[in-house]
Design a protein around this motif. Structure first.
Motif, short mmCIF file in Angstrom:
data_model
loop_
_atom_site.label_atom_id
_atom_site.label_comp_id
_atom_site.label_asym_id
_atom_site.label_seq_id
_atom_site.Cartn_x
_atom_site.Cartn_y
_atom_site.Cartn_z
N ILE A 88 -62.23 -8.47 -59.07
CA ILE A 88 -61.41 -9.76 -59.64
C ILE A 88 -61.14 -10.47 -58.08
CG2 ILE A 88 -58.85 -9.94 -58.88
CD1 ILE A 88 -58.10 -7.67 -60.23
N LEU A 89 -61.43 -12.32 -58.94
CA LEU A 89 -61.03 -13.37 -57.51
C LEU A 89 -59.30 -13.03 -58.39
CD1 LEU A 89 -61.73 -15.86 -55.94
CD2 LEU A 89 -62.60 -16.74 -58.85
N GLU A 105 -53.96 -9.95 -48.09
CA GLU A 105 -55.46 -9.10 -47.88
C GLU A 105 -56.44 -9.50 -47.76
OE1 GLU A 105 -54.69 -5.88 -49.26
OE2 GLU A 105 -52.35 -5.83 -49.29
N PRO A 106 -57.28 -9.51 -46.80
CA PRO A 106 -58.06 -10.07 -46.65
C PRO A 106 -59.43 -9.69 -47.23
CG PRO A 106 -58.00 -8.67 -44.73
CD PRO A 106 -56.72 -8.40 -45.42
N HIS A 107 -59.87 -8.55 -47.75
CA HIS A 107 -60.80 -8.06 -48.72
C HIS A 107 -60.71 -8.53 -49.69
CE1 HIS A 107 -57.48 -4.92 -49.01
NE2 HIS A 107 -58.33 -4.85 -49.98
N TRP A 108 -59.55 -9.53 -50.74
CA TRP A 108 -59.28 -9.46 -51.42
C TRP A 108 -60.10 -10.67 -51.87
CZ3 TRP A 108 -54.31 -8.14 -53.95
CH2 TRP A 108 -53.55 -7.32 -53.82
N ALA A 109 -61.04 -11.53 -52.87
CA ALA A 109 -61.96 -12.46 -53.22
C ALA A 109 -60.90 -12.94 -52.87
CB ALA A 109 -63.15 -12.25 -53.68
N GLY A 136 -61.30 -20.34 -48.41
CA GLY A 136 -61.98 -19.34 -50.16
C GLY A 136 -62.90 -18.89 -50.07
N ASP A 137 -63.15 -17.66 -50.39
CA ASP A 137 -64.30 -17.12 -50.60
C ASP A 137 -65.59 -17.82 -51.34
OD1 ASP A 137 -63.63 -14.75 -48.92
OD2 ASP A 137 -61.83 -14.75 -50.44
#
Length: 211
Positions: A88-89, A105-109, A136-137
């Motif tokens: 999920i992005l 949630e730092p591991h979420w994109a 952003g990622d």
């Protein structure tokens, strides 16, 4: 956004009850290449996000369109409650929503908000791309404005240097698709999926195969 963009209703969904929203015709505005509306009157309603997550396992983009109170908490709670979460992005025009979710949630994109995108285009116009601050990622932006591409070659180069994938939205014509396919674009978002899909197949079939 306003419900009139997709349905036979109008107004912002957060101003209405779920019961009212789910009674609207969710297929009302979708047309095919012939200009007709085959999904009108087919009893199509908006599913809950939890239903979408349970039904589909393919990667998806969740766009948070309203900055209502505690929307980030509700989204985090919903996603963490899923037994099997697809790739999920999370995207939104609101920088504060994306930053808050990333802090929790730092591991979420997450993508870039409107303010951060605007700053990146301004820095690009001043040839100051290396000085950009991007939290952003991924880089998600409209591909064109007034029929002109808005992501320049120098910006593509800088994003590639930072290993940020580029997702372009509003790719709806053949010229826009050809331009996107000739640039380092990881994904395109379109309002004409059938038309764009057929074009992609045609372009791929015309591409010489390497031996």
């Amino acid at each position: 956004g306003d419900l009139s963009r997709q349905t036979d209703g109008k107004g912002l969904p957060e101003m209405l009850t779920l019961e009212v929203v789910q009674k609207l015709d969710a297929g009302f505005r979708f047309s095919n290449e012939e200009g007709s509306f085959p999904f009108r009157g087919q009893s199509l309603s908006f599913p809950l996000l939890s239903e979408v997550l349970n039904r589909y396992s393919n990667p998806m983009i969740i766009t948070v369109q309203s900055n209502v109170v505690d929307v980030h908490k509700k989204l985090i709670e919903l996603l963490k409650g899923q037994s099997k979460l697809p790739t999920i992005l999370i995207h939104s025009d609101y920088d504060i929503i994306l930053q808050t979710i990333k802090n929790h949630e730092p591991h979420w994109a997450v993508g870039l908000g409107r303010a951060e995108l605007t700053r990146s285009f301004m820095m690009n116009s001043l040839f100051l791309e290396p000085a950009m601050t991007l939290s952003g990622d991924l880089f998600i932006s409209s591909g064109f404005q007034r029929s002109q591409p808005i992501v320049t070659d120098s910006l593509f180069k800088e994003l590639n240097r930072r290993r940020l994938e580029v997702y372009l939205s509003d790719i709806n014509t053949e010229n826009e698709l050809v331009w996107a396919m000739n640039h380092p674009v990881a994904a395109i978002l379109t309002e004409r999926p059938t038309f764009i899909y057929r074009l992609i197949l045609t372009k791929l079939a015309q591409t010489p195969q390497s031996e």
